[in-house]
Scaffold this motif. Structure first.
Motif, PDB file in Angstrom:
ATOM      1  N   VAL A  82      66.356  95.645 -54.903  1.00  0.00           N
ATOM      2  CA  VAL A  82      67.673  96.080 -54.446  1.00  0.00           C
ATOM      3  C   VAL A  82      67.928  97.488 -54.990  1.00  0.00           C
ATOM      4  N   PRO A  83      68.299  98.412 -54.116  1.00  0.00           N
ATOM      5  CA  PRO A  83      68.536  99.788 -54.583  1.00  0.00           C
ATOM      6  C   PRO A  83      69.527  99.838 -55.746  1.00  0.00           C
ATOM      7  N   GLY A  84      69.184 100.608 -56.740  1.00  0.00           N
ATOM      8  CA  GLY A  84      70.037 100.788 -57.915  1.00  0.00           C
ATOM      9  C   GLY A  84      69.756  99.805 -59.037  1.00  0.00           C
ATOM     10  N   THR A  85      68.945  98.779 -58.768  1.00  0.00           N
ATOM     11  CA  THR A  85      68.684  97.767 -59.791  1.00  0.00           C
ATOM     12  C   THR A  85      67.926  98.343 -60.981  1.00  0.00           C
ATOM     13  N   ALA A  86      66.973  99.211 -60.728  1.00  0.00           N
ATOM     14  CA  ALA A  86      66.207  99.804 -61.835  1.00  0.00           C
ATOM     15  C   ALA A  86      67.130 100.557 -62.777  1.00  0.00           C
ATOM     16  N   ARG A  87      68.029 101.332 -62.215  1.00  0.00           N
ATOM     17  CA  ARG A  87      68.970 102.105 -63.032  1.00  0.00           C
ATOM     18  C   ARG A  87      69.929 101.162 -63.765  1.00  0.00           C
TER      19      ARG A  87
END
Length: 120
Positions: A24-29
């Motif tokens: 999911v986009p933004g999960t790493a951050r």
């Protein structure tokens, strides 16, 4: 995680589910921020610990079911094995910065099952 009757079926399901969340986009951050914030005392640390306890508890349940069924060795350190399930995905996400391949999860599931599985 539902009981699929075999560790070799359950591990890929767990890893694929986690990999899906990590894509999911933004999960790493978000994960990086949570890990950093968890180093400080307070509400964030408590929330992070509750999350980790829940996630690791799900994995421990799978391993304990495997022990009860006989497809996981009875002498396996369940906490260490649960960490072995969780750590590679976090490492792949945060250190290697790669989370796009399902074959990674399948390969990890196979290696973990061989490491903790009962001899056939």
């Amino acid at each position: 995680m539902p009981d699929l009757g075999d560790l070799r079926a359950e591990l890929p399901a767990v890893l694929d589910a986690r990999l899906g969340v990590y894509r999911v986009p933004g999960t790493a951050r978000l994960l990086a921020g949570l890990i950093a914030a968890a180093e400080k005392a307070g509400r964030v640390r408590g929330a992070y610990q509750r999350h980790v306890t829940r996630i690791m508890g799900e994995t421990r349940t799978i391993l304990e079911r495997g022990i009860a069924r006989g497809d996981v060795r009875a002498d396996v350190d369940v906490q260490a094995a649960a960490t072995l399930v969780a750590a590679p995905l976090i490492f792949r996400l945060r250190i290697e910065q790669q989370v796009r391949d399902g074959p990674f999860a399948a390969g990890m599931a196979d290696m973990i099952a061989r490491a903790v599985g009962s001899p056939a």
